[in-house]
Design a protein around this motif. Structure first.
Motif, mmCIF file in Angstrom:
data_model
loop_
_atom_site.group_PDB
_atom_site.id
_atom_site.type_symbol
_atom_site.label_atom_id
_atom_site.label_comp_id
_atom_site.label_asym_id
_atom_site.label_seq_id
_atom_site.Cartn_x
_atom_site.Cartn_y
_atom_site.Cartn_z
ATOM 1 N N ASP A 114 0.847 -1.189 0.000
ATOM 2 C CA ASP A 114 0.000 0.000 0.000
ATOM 3 C C ASP A 114 0.882 1.238 0.000
ATOM 4 O O ASP A 114 1.936 1.277 0.647
ATOM 5 N N ASP A 116 0.575 4.111 1.422
ATOM 6 C CA ASP A 116 0.818 4.770 2.705
ATOM 7 C C ASP A 116 1.709 3.957 3.641
ATOM 8 O O ASP A 116 1.958 4.348 4.772
ATOM 9 N N HIS A 146 -0.995 9.230 -7.878
ATOM 10 C CA HIS A 146 -1.803 8.311 -7.063
ATOM 11 C C HIS A 146 -1.596 8.585 -5.577
ATOM 12 O O HIS A 146 -2.554 8.566 -4.786
ATOM 13 N N LEU A 150 -4.489 10.077 -2.850
ATOM 14 C CA LEU A 150 -4.741 9.262 -1.662
ATOM 15 C C LEU A 150 -4.610 10.107 -0.404
ATOM 16 O O LEU A 150 -5.450 10.045 0.501
ATOM 17 N N ARG A 154 -8.219 10.633 0.047
ATOM 18 C CA ARG A 154 -8.382 9.196 0.323
ATOM 19 C C ARG A 154 -8.929 8.437 -0.882
ATOM 20 O O ARG A 154 -9.689 7.473 -0.743
ATOM 21 N N GLU A 156 -8.421 5.787 -3.431
ATOM 22 C CA GLU A 156 -7.576 4.600 -3.531
ATOM 23 C C GLU A 156 -7.360 4.237 -5.001
ATOM 24 O O GLU A 156 -8.297 4.224 -5.798
ATOM 25 N N ARG A 157 -6.119 3.939 -5.345
ATOM 26 C CA ARG A 157 -5.856 3.437 -6.691
ATOM 27 C C ARG A 157 -6.363 2.005 -6.791
ATOM 28 O O ARG A 157 -6.439 1.273 -5.798
ATOM 29 N N GLN A 158 -6.711 1.585 -8.011
ATOM 30 C CA GLN A 158 -7.236 0.258 -8.265
ATOM 31 C C GLN A 158 -6.239 -0.539 -9.100
ATOM 32 O O GLN A 158 -5.671 -0.017 -10.060
#
Length: 342
Positions: A114, A116, A146, A150, A154, A156-158
Protein backbone atom coordinates in the motif's frame (compact mmCIF):
# COMPACT_ATOMS: atom_id res chain seq x y z
CA UNK A 1 21.66 20.47 -8.74
CA UNK A 2 20.92 24.08 -9.70
CA UNK A 3 20.87 24.85 -13.42
CA UNK A 4 19.94 27.91 -15.43
CA UNK A 5 18.11 26.69 -18.52
CA UNK A 6 18.03 29.02 -21.50
CA UNK A 7 16.82 28.41 -25.04
CA UNK A 8 20.27 28.43 -26.59
CA UNK A 9 22.04 26.48 -23.85
CA UNK A 10 23.10 22.96 -24.72
CA UNK A 11 22.14 20.25 -22.23
CA UNK A 12 24.76 17.60 -22.67
CA UNK A 13 24.74 16.34 -19.11
CA UNK A 14 22.31 16.45 -16.18
CA UNK A 15 25.21 17.72 -14.07
CA UNK A 16 25.77 20.80 -16.27
CA UNK A 17 25.86 23.63 -13.73
CA UNK A 18 26.53 27.26 -14.72
CA UNK A 19 28.90 29.42 -12.77
CA UNK A 20 27.46 31.48 -9.95
CA UNK A 21 28.16 34.59 -11.98
CA UNK A 22 25.87 33.34 -14.75
CA UNK A 23 23.06 32.97 -12.25
CA UNK A 24 23.71 36.39 -10.80
CA UNK A 25 23.59 38.05 -14.24
CA UNK A 26 20.11 36.68 -14.92
CA UNK A 27 17.65 39.57 -14.87
CA UNK A 28 15.54 39.54 -11.70
CA UNK A 29 12.04 38.32 -12.46
CA UNK A 30 12.92 37.06 -15.97
CA UNK A 31 13.31 33.45 -14.93
CA UNK A 32 10.84 30.96 -13.52
CA UNK A 33 12.06 28.84 -10.61
CA UNK A 34 11.09 25.19 -10.98
CA UNK A 35 12.03 22.23 -8.83
CA UNK A 36 12.12 18.59 -9.89
CA UNK A 37 11.59 16.12 -7.04
CA UNK A 38 13.07 13.12 -8.81
CA UNK A 39 12.10 9.89 -7.06
CA UNK A 40 12.40 7.62 -10.08
CA UNK A 41 14.16 4.25 -9.74
CA UNK A 42 17.95 4.29 -9.94
CA UNK A 43 18.06 3.06 -13.54
CA UNK A 44 15.87 5.96 -14.67
CA UNK A 45 17.25 8.65 -12.36
CA UNK A 46 19.58 10.45 -14.78
CA UNK A 47 17.35 9.89 -17.80
CA UNK A 48 14.49 11.60 -15.96
CA UNK A 49 16.68 14.62 -15.25
CA UNK A 50 17.61 14.94 -18.91
CA UNK A 51 14.05 14.43 -20.13
CA UNK A 52 12.60 17.17 -17.96
CA UNK A 53 15.45 19.60 -18.62
CA UNK A 54 15.17 19.19 -22.39
CA UNK A 55 11.40 19.37 -22.18
CA UNK A 56 11.43 22.60 -20.17
CA UNK A 57 14.06 24.11 -22.46
CA UNK A 58 11.97 23.35 -25.55
CA UNK A 59 8.77 24.63 -23.96
CA UNK A 60 10.16 27.80 -22.38
CA UNK A 61 10.84 29.82 -25.54
CA UNK A 62 12.80 32.97 -24.61
CA UNK A 63 12.07 32.62 -20.91
CA UNK A 64 14.90 31.35 -18.69
CA UNK A 65 14.32 28.77 -16.00
CA UNK A 66 16.13 28.22 -12.74
CA UNK A 67 15.96 24.47 -12.38
CA UNK A 68 16.69 22.68 -9.09
CA UNK A 69 16.80 18.91 -8.58
CA UNK A 70 15.80 17.24 -5.32
CA UNK A 71 14.91 13.72 -4.22
CA UNK A 72 13.07 12.46 -1.17
CA UNK A 73 15.78 11.26 1.24
CA UNK A 74 13.66 8.28 2.29
CA UNK A 75 13.63 6.77 -1.23
CA UNK A 76 15.92 3.76 -1.08
CA UNK A 77 18.91 4.04 -3.40
CA UNK A 78 21.88 1.97 -4.48
CA UNK A 79 25.25 3.34 -3.28
CA UNK A 80 25.99 4.73 -6.76
CA UNK A 81 22.62 6.46 -7.11
CA UNK A 82 22.81 7.79 -3.56
CA UNK A 83 26.22 9.27 -4.32
CA UNK A 84 24.79 10.99 -7.39
CA UNK A 85 21.88 12.45 -5.42
CA UNK A 86 24.08 13.52 -2.50
CA UNK A 87 26.67 15.17 -4.72
CA UNK A 88 24.52 16.67 -7.49
CA UNK A 89 21.10 17.40 -5.96
CA UNK A 90 19.97 20.17 -3.65
CA UNK A 91 19.06 19.27 -0.08
CA UNK A 92 15.31 18.88 0.32
CA UNK A 93 15.49 20.99 3.47
CA UNK A 94 16.40 23.96 1.25
CA UNK A 95 13.17 23.60 -0.72
CA UNK A 96 11.07 25.17 2.03
CA UNK A 97 13.41 28.15 2.39
CA UNK A 98 12.97 29.26 -1.23
CA UNK A 99 10.10 30.41 -3.41
CA UNK A 100 9.22 28.12 -6.31
CA UNK A 101 6.91 28.97 -9.18
CA UNK A 102 6.38 25.31 -9.99
CA UNK A 103 7.30 21.81 -8.92
CA UNK A 104 7.40 18.52 -10.80
CA UNK A 105 7.19 15.44 -8.60
CA UNK A 106 7.83 11.95 -9.97
CA UNK A 107 6.87 8.62 -8.52
CA UNK A 108 9.14 5.97 -7.03
CA UNK A 109 9.17 2.25 -7.69
CA UNK A 110 6.76 0.77 -5.09
CA UNK A 111 8.10 -1.73 -2.58
CA UNK A 112 5.14 -1.92 -0.16
CA UNK A 113 1.65 -3.34 -0.83
CA UNK A 114 0.00 0.00 0.00
CA UNK A 115 1.23 3.48 -0.83
CA UNK A 116 0.82 4.77 2.71
CA UNK A 117 3.21 2.04 3.87
CA UNK A 118 6.05 3.16 1.62
CA UNK A 119 9.16 4.32 3.53
CA UNK A 120 8.96 7.73 1.84
CA UNK A 121 5.25 8.29 2.66
CA UNK A 122 5.76 10.84 5.44
CA UNK A 123 8.24 12.88 3.40
CA UNK A 124 5.93 12.82 0.40
CA UNK A 125 2.80 13.88 2.29
CA UNK A 126 4.68 16.75 3.92
CA UNK A 127 5.75 17.83 0.43
CA UNK A 128 2.14 17.65 -0.83
CA UNK A 129 0.91 19.86 2.01
CA UNK A 130 3.74 22.34 1.51
CA UNK A 131 3.24 22.56 -2.26
CA UNK A 132 -0.49 23.32 -1.87
CA UNK A 133 0.26 26.78 -0.54
CA UNK A 134 3.84 27.51 -1.59
CA UNK A 135 3.83 27.00 -5.37
CA UNK A 136 1.80 28.44 -8.19
CA UNK A 137 1.39 24.99 -9.68
CA UNK A 138 2.73 21.50 -9.05
CA UNK A 139 2.76 18.54 -11.42
CA UNK A 140 2.35 15.06 -9.90
CA UNK A 141 3.47 12.32 -12.28
CA UNK A 142 2.20 8.73 -12.38
CA UNK A 143 2.65 7.08 -8.97
CA UNK A 144 3.14 10.49 -7.35
CA UNK A 145 -0.32 11.41 -8.68
CA UNK A 146 -1.80 8.31 -7.06
CA UNK A 147 -0.08 9.12 -3.77
CA UNK A 148 -1.24 12.74 -3.83
CA UNK A 149 -4.93 11.96 -4.32
CA UNK A 150 -4.74 9.26 -1.66
CA UNK A 151 -3.34 11.76 0.82
CA UNK A 152 -5.61 14.65 -0.17
CA UNK A 153 -8.93 12.86 -0.60
CA UNK A 154 -8.38 9.20 0.32
CA UNK A 155 -8.91 8.14 -3.29
CA UNK A 156 -7.58 4.60 -3.53
CA UNK A 157 -5.86 3.44 -6.69
CA UNK A 158 -7.24 0.26 -8.26
CA UNK A 159 -5.14 -2.66 -9.50
CA UNK A 160 -5.45 -3.21 -13.25
CA UNK A 161 -6.03 -6.69 -14.71
CA UNK A 162 -2.81 -6.23 -16.70
CA UNK A 163 -0.14 -3.55 -16.96
CA UNK A 164 -1.10 -0.40 -18.85
CA UNK A 165 2.01 -0.06 -20.97
CA UNK A 166 2.38 1.63 -24.34
CA UNK A 167 1.40 4.68 -26.40
CA UNK A 168 -2.25 5.65 -26.06
CA UNK A 169 -4.40 8.14 -27.95
CA UNK A 170 -5.82 10.63 -25.46
CA UNK A 171 -8.48 13.26 -26.19
CA UNK A 172 -9.01 16.61 -24.54
CA UNK A 173 -12.43 16.68 -22.87
CA UNK A 174 -12.49 20.33 -21.75
CA UNK A 175 -11.27 23.65 -23.08
CA UNK A 176 -8.70 24.08 -20.32
CA UNK A 177 -5.69 26.33 -21.11
CA UNK A 178 -3.36 23.42 -20.28
CA UNK A 179 -4.44 21.58 -23.44
CA UNK A 180 -4.64 24.63 -25.72
CA UNK A 181 -3.18 23.98 -29.21
CA UNK A 182 -2.41 20.38 -28.23
CA UNK A 183 -2.28 17.81 -31.04
CA UNK A 184 -5.36 15.65 -31.48
CA UNK A 185 -5.11 12.97 -30.39
CA UNK A 186 -2.47 13.43 -27.71
CA UNK A 187 -0.21 10.38 -27.91
CA UNK A 188 0.96 9.71 -24.36
CA UNK A 189 3.16 7.00 -22.83
CA UNK A 190 1.58 5.10 -19.94
CA UNK A 191 3.39 2.55 -17.80
CA UNK A 192 1.54 1.50 -14.66
CA UNK A 193 -0.11 -1.38 -12.86
CA UNK A 194 -2.81 0.71 -11.16
CA UNK A 195 -5.25 3.51 -11.90
CA UNK A 196 -7.47 6.06 -10.25
CA UNK A 197 -10.89 6.09 -11.87
CA UNK A 198 -12.72 9.03 -13.39
CA UNK A 199 -15.76 8.32 -11.21
CA UNK A 200 -13.76 8.56 -7.98
CA UNK A 201 -11.99 11.71 -9.14
CA UNK A 202 -15.22 13.45 -10.19
CA UNK A 203 -16.91 12.63 -6.89
CA UNK A 204 -13.99 14.23 -5.03
CA UNK A 205 -14.09 17.41 -7.12
CA UNK A 206 -11.22 16.85 -9.58
CA UNK A 207 -11.56 17.97 -13.20
CA UNK A 208 -10.48 15.53 -15.90
CA UNK A 209 -8.75 17.23 -18.83
CA UNK A 210 -7.76 14.28 -21.04
CA UNK A 211 -8.71 10.64 -21.24
CA UNK A 212 -8.04 7.57 -23.36
CA UNK A 213 -10.60 4.96 -24.40
CA UNK A 214 -8.03 2.26 -23.57
CA UNK A 215 -5.98 3.76 -20.74
CA UNK A 216 -8.65 5.76 -18.90
CA UNK A 217 -7.95 9.11 -17.24
CA UNK A 218 -4.77 10.77 -18.43
CA UNK A 219 -4.51 14.38 -17.08
CA UNK A 220 -6.65 15.86 -14.30
CA UNK A 221 -6.44 18.98 -12.11
CA UNK A 222 -7.51 20.43 -8.78
CA UNK A 223 -7.24 24.05 -7.65
CA UNK A 224 -5.85 24.88 -4.24
CA UNK A 225 -3.79 27.97 -3.52
CA UNK A 226 -1.60 26.13 -6.03
CA UNK A 227 -2.98 24.54 -9.18
CA UNK A 228 -2.27 20.82 -8.89
CA UNK A 229 -1.86 19.00 -12.22
CA UNK A 230 -1.86 15.19 -12.19
CA UNK A 231 -0.52 12.89 -14.91
CA UNK A 232 -1.40 9.19 -14.84
CA UNK A 233 0.87 8.82 -17.85
CA UNK A 234 4.41 9.88 -18.67
CA UNK A 235 4.30 12.65 -21.30
CA UNK A 236 7.98 13.35 -20.57
CA UNK A 237 9.11 9.92 -21.79
CA UNK A 238 11.41 9.99 -24.79
CA UNK A 239 10.97 7.64 -27.73
CA UNK A 240 13.03 4.83 -26.17
CA UNK A 241 11.76 4.96 -22.58
CA UNK A 242 9.13 2.25 -23.03
CA UNK A 243 11.64 0.08 -24.90
CA UNK A 244 14.09 0.33 -22.00
CA UNK A 245 11.37 -0.67 -19.52
CA UNK A 246 10.24 -3.58 -21.69
CA UNK A 247 13.79 -4.93 -22.08
CA UNK A 248 14.36 -4.48 -18.34
CA UNK A 249 11.28 -6.58 -17.60
CA UNK A 250 12.38 -9.28 -20.05
CA UNK A 251 15.73 -9.40 -18.25
CA UNK A 252 13.97 -9.72 -14.90
CA UNK A 253 11.85 -12.57 -16.25
CA UNK A 254 14.87 -14.45 -17.59
CA UNK A 255 16.69 -13.93 -14.28
CA UNK A 256 13.59 -15.26 -12.44
CA UNK A 257 13.05 -11.97 -10.67
CA UNK A 258 9.48 -11.91 -11.99
CA UNK A 259 7.23 -14.82 -12.92
CA UNK A 260 5.15 -13.34 -15.74
CA UNK A 261 6.66 -12.54 -19.12
CA UNK A 262 6.01 -8.85 -19.97
CA UNK A 263 3.38 -7.99 -22.55
CA UNK A 264 4.34 -5.92 -25.58
CA UNK A 265 3.85 -2.16 -25.18
CA UNK A 266 0.66 -1.12 -26.99
CA UNK A 267 1.02 0.70 -30.34
CA UNK A 268 4.78 1.04 -29.95
CA UNK A 269 6.85 -1.43 -32.02
CA UNK A 270 6.24 -1.89 -35.74
CA UNK A 271 4.51 -5.03 -36.99
CA UNK A 272 7.71 -6.82 -38.04
CA UNK A 273 9.30 -6.21 -34.63
CA UNK A 274 6.19 -7.47 -32.83
CA UNK A 275 6.40 -10.71 -34.82
CA UNK A 276 10.07 -11.17 -33.93
CA UNK A 277 9.39 -10.44 -30.25
CA UNK A 278 6.51 -12.93 -30.20
CA UNK A 279 8.89 -15.63 -31.47
CA UNK A 280 11.48 -14.60 -28.87
CA UNK A 281 8.86 -14.83 -26.10
CA UNK A 282 8.05 -18.44 -27.01
CA UNK A 283 11.75 -19.29 -26.96
CA UNK A 284 12.30 -17.48 -23.64
CA UNK A 285 9.53 -19.45 -21.96
CA UNK A 286 11.15 -22.72 -23.04
CA UNK A 287 14.81 -21.72 -22.54
CA UNK A 288 14.58 -19.37 -19.58
CA UNK A 289 18.11 -18.16 -18.88
CA UNK A 290 19.67 -14.67 -18.45
CA UNK A 291 22.11 -15.29 -21.31
CA UNK A 292 19.18 -15.34 -23.73
CA UNK A 293 19.06 -11.55 -23.66
CA UNK A 294 22.04 -11.66 -26.04
CA UNK A 295 19.70 -13.07 -28.70
CA UNK A 296 17.06 -10.35 -28.55
CA UNK A 297 16.18 -9.15 -32.06
CA UNK A 298 16.75 -5.65 -33.38
CA UNK A 299 13.85 -3.40 -32.42
CA UNK A 300 12.10 -0.85 -34.61
CA UNK A 301 9.46 1.56 -33.33
CA UNK A 302 6.33 2.59 -35.16
CA UNK A 303 6.70 5.81 -37.12
CA UNK A 304 3.55 7.41 -35.65
CA UNK A 305 4.31 7.41 -31.92
CA UNK A 306 4.87 11.20 -31.96
CA UNK A 307 7.27 11.12 -29.02
CA UNK A 308 7.34 14.40 -27.15
CA UNK A 309 4.55 16.19 -29.03
CA UNK A 310 2.02 15.87 -26.20
CA UNK A 311 4.56 16.92 -23.59
CA UNK A 312 5.67 19.92 -25.64
CA UNK A 313 2.12 21.29 -25.77
CA UNK A 314 1.27 20.56 -22.13
CA UNK A 315 4.48 21.99 -20.72
CA UNK A 316 4.45 25.04 -22.96
CA UNK A 317 1.00 25.87 -21.63
CA UNK A 318 2.05 25.08 -18.05
CA UNK A 319 4.96 27.49 -18.28
CA UNK A 320 2.66 30.14 -19.76
CA UNK A 321 0.39 29.70 -16.75
CA UNK A 322 3.33 30.07 -14.37
CA UNK A 323 4.56 33.14 -16.24
CA UNK A 324 1.14 34.79 -16.21
CA UNK A 325 0.88 34.17 -12.47
CA UNK A 326 4.41 35.40 -11.79
CA UNK A 327 3.31 39.00 -11.25
CA UNK A 328 1.15 37.90 -8.32
CA UNK A 329 3.41 37.67 -5.26
CA UNK A 330 3.79 34.28 -3.62
CA UNK A 331 3.28 34.15 0.14
CA UNK A 332 6.34 33.70 2.30
CA UNK A 333 7.20 30.00 2.82
CA UNK A 334 5.23 28.56 5.71
CA UNK A 335 6.91 26.84 8.62
CA UNK A 336 3.84 24.70 9.13
CA UNK A 337 0.98 23.81 6.80
CA UNK A 338 -2.74 24.02 7.46
CA UNK A 339 -4.46 20.66 7.84
CA UNK A 340 -5.66 19.03 4.64
CA UNK A 341 -9.47 19.15 4.44
CA UNK A 342 -11.07 15.74 4.58
Amino acid sequence: MSILIARDQGIASPALVPAEGDLARDHAGAALTIGLINNMPDAALKATERQFMKLLQAAAGPRRIRFHCFSLPSVKRSPEAKWHVDSEYCDLVDLKHQKFDGLIVTGAEPIAPDLDQEPYWRDLTELIDWARVNTRSTIWSCLAAHAAVLHLDRIERQRLPSKCHGIFDCEAVTGDPLTRDAPAPLKVSHSRLNEVTERDLAQAGYQVLTRSAQAGVDVFVRQYASRFVFFQGHPEYDALSLQREYLRDIGRYLAREREVYPALPVSYFDAATEEKLARFEKRAKHQRHPALTNDLPALTLRTDIAAGSAAAALFRNWLRYLGAEADAPLPAPLTSEPPVPR
